[in-house]
Enzyme design. Structure first.
Site, PDB file in Angstrom:
ATOM      1  N   ALA A 183       0.832  -1.214   0.000  1.00 40.16           N
ATOM      2  CA  ALA A 183       0.000   0.000   0.000  1.00 40.16           C
ATOM      3  C   ALA A 183       0.859   1.254   0.000  1.00 40.16           C
ATOM      4  CB  ALA A 183      -0.909  -0.011   1.229  1.00 40.16           C
ATOM      5  N   ASP A 216       9.717  -1.771  -9.192  1.00 40.03           N
ATOM      6  CA  ASP A 216      10.684  -0.818  -9.758  1.00 40.03           C
ATOM      7  C   ASP A 216      11.788  -1.549 -10.528  1.00 40.03           C
ATOM      8  OD1 ASP A 216       9.355   1.447  -8.692  1.00 40.03           O
ATOM      9  OD2 ASP A 216      10.237   1.021  -6.741  1.00 40.03           O
ATOM     10  N   HIS A 273      10.132   4.404  -2.976  1.00 45.20           N
ATOM     11  CA  HIS A 273       9.189   4.035  -4.037  1.00 45.20           C
ATOM     12  C   HIS A 273       8.263   5.206  -4.370  1.00 45.20           C
ATOM     13  CE1 HIS A 273       6.651   1.699  -6.639  1.00 45.20           C
ATOM     14  NE2 HIS A 273       5.587   2.040  -5.915  1.00 45.20           N
ATOM     15  N   MET A 323       2.021  -5.380 -10.669  1.00 45.80           N
ATOM     16  CA  MET A 323       2.313  -5.359  -9.223  1.00 45.80           C
ATOM     17  C   MET A 323       2.046  -6.729  -8.606  1.00 45.80           C
ATOM     18  SD  MET A 323       3.477  -3.814  -6.684  1.00 45.80           S
ATOM     19  CE  MET A 323       3.879  -5.140  -5.567  1.00 45.80           C
TER      20      MET A 323
END
Ligand SMILES: NC(=O)c1ccc[n+]([C@@H]2O[C@H](COP(=O)([O-])OP(=O)(O)OC[C@H]3O[C@@H](n4cnc5c(N)ncnc54)[C@H](O)[C@@H]3O)[C@@H](O)[C@H]2O)c1
Ligand SMILES: O=C(O)C[C@H](O)C(=O)O
Length: 331
Positions: A128, A160, A193, A242
């Site tokens: 999250a 990433d 991030h 993700m």
């Protein structure tokens, strides 16, 4: 693809909090496919009975159970070895990850409080956003409960490096005319991030780039999330990529917990790497081990361009971390 845990006995219990969401559903699917998992608890405020029933028909060892609403949160967490948290709202075009703080900080704080109480020894994987702040929130909640172990807390930054591999391979293929498998391209990404806190170290890839290519690739890796937010046009942010990244990190952690050596993944953890700059949490490559975090790798050599990027990481990351710590310690 990445389930080299195949040879392990299924004995790890995983709970996913936010399991019915855009990330939650495909992540639950990929996690159900991991043969090292024995029990998969799917928690959300909505729809988990259906998601769990659906996934439970897949013929892999994990027993799937759905838990819906706060009254069932403790039951979802009971016995968890690994807790993955994708619960929270995603960005819309024009928003920064920090704009999610007001909603997601409270969600993560309450879920972390329950985990600290019910499964204090579990490994917590925070997806999250804003990760730069939500990870410090979890740390503070666990500290307050007297159960914090920094080896067991991870901000998931795998996406990433997944993006970095893809974008660099594409650019190199275009520049050289030779097809390159993205999974063969390893790019170290450090920092945090979000935007400028994401620092890809292209000088360490062993590949040659013009400064123009470096500028373009660095920007694309730092702002890759925005490409997806823009393309989804109000319907959220990255979910499928993700889910793959989260499932990869989960698999790596489980393999390491089960004794596999030399399992290295980047992640955002309590780290000495930028302590000199006053930064307590930092993403870099980490060797995972039986306790979770085993060895945090140093950054290595940066070139002059990357040094200037590093200067930009520090103040932003410091601010994000401080914001999380202060929020968690409010009464
Ligand atoms: N770390 C990363 O690299 C990365 C990548 C993509 C997205 N994200 C972040 O992941 C989060 C989730 O994104 P998404 O696209 O899945 O969003 P989504 O809105 O599709 O799903 C979120 C889910 O969380 C649930 N939820 C909300 N509050 C909850 C609570 N208190 N308890 C349990 N469940 C709750 C919702 O019901 C929903 O099902 C966002 O904050 C997003 O920014 C992080
Ligand atoms: O961009 C976002 O908001 C989601 C996520 O952090 C990403 O990098 O895709």
């Amino acid at each position: 693809m990445f389930f080299s845990a195949r040879l392990l006995a299924a004995k790890t219990n995983v709970a996913i909090l936010g399991a019915a969401g855009g990330i939650g559903q495909p992540l639950s699917l990929l996690t159900k496919l991991n043969p090292a998992i024995s029990n998969l608890a799917l928690y959300d405020l909505v729809n988990t009975p259906g998601v769990a029933a659906d996934l439970s028909h897949i013929n892999t060892p994990a027993k799937v159970k759905g838990y819906k609403g706060p009254d069932e949160l403790d039951a979802a967490l009971k016995g968890a070895d690994v807790v993955i948290i994708p619960a929270g709202v995603p960005r819309k075009p024009g928003m920064s990850r920090d704009d999610l703080f007001n909603t997601n900080a409270g969600i993560v704080k309450s879920l972390a409080s329950a985990a600290a109480r019910v499964c204090p020894d579990a490994h917590l994987l925070v997806i999250a956003n804003p990760v730069n702040s939500t990870v410090p929130i979890v740390a503070e909640v666990f500290k307050k409960a007297g159960v914090y172990n920094p080896k067991r807390l991870f901000g998931v930054t795998t996406l990433d490096v997944v993006r970095a591999s893809t974008f660099v391979a594409e650019a190199q293929t275009q520049a050289t005319g030779k097809a390159i498998d993205p999974s063969d391209v390893k790019v170290t990404v450090i920092g945090g991030h979000s935007g400028v806190t994401i620092l890809p170290i292209l000088s360490q890839t062993g590949l040659s780039f013009s400064q123009e290519e470096v500028d373009a690739l660095t920007h694309r890796i730092q702002f890759g999330g925005d490409e997806v937010v823009k393309a989804k046009d109000g319907a959220g942010s990255a979910t499928l990529s993700m889910a793959q990244a989260g499932a990869r990190f989960t698999d790596s952690l489980i393999r390491a917990l089960n004794g596999e050596k030399n399992v290295v993944e980047p992640c955002f953890v309590e780290s000495p790497v930028a302590a000199e700059q006053g930064i307590k949490f930092f993403a870099s490559n980490v060797t995972l081990g039986k306790e979770g975090v085993d060895t945090i790798h140093p950054i290595g050599k940066l070139n002059a361009f990357e040094e200037t990027l590093f200067e930009k990481v520090i103040p932003e990351l410091k601010k994000n971390i401080q914001k999380g710590v202060e929020f968690a310690n409010q009464a």
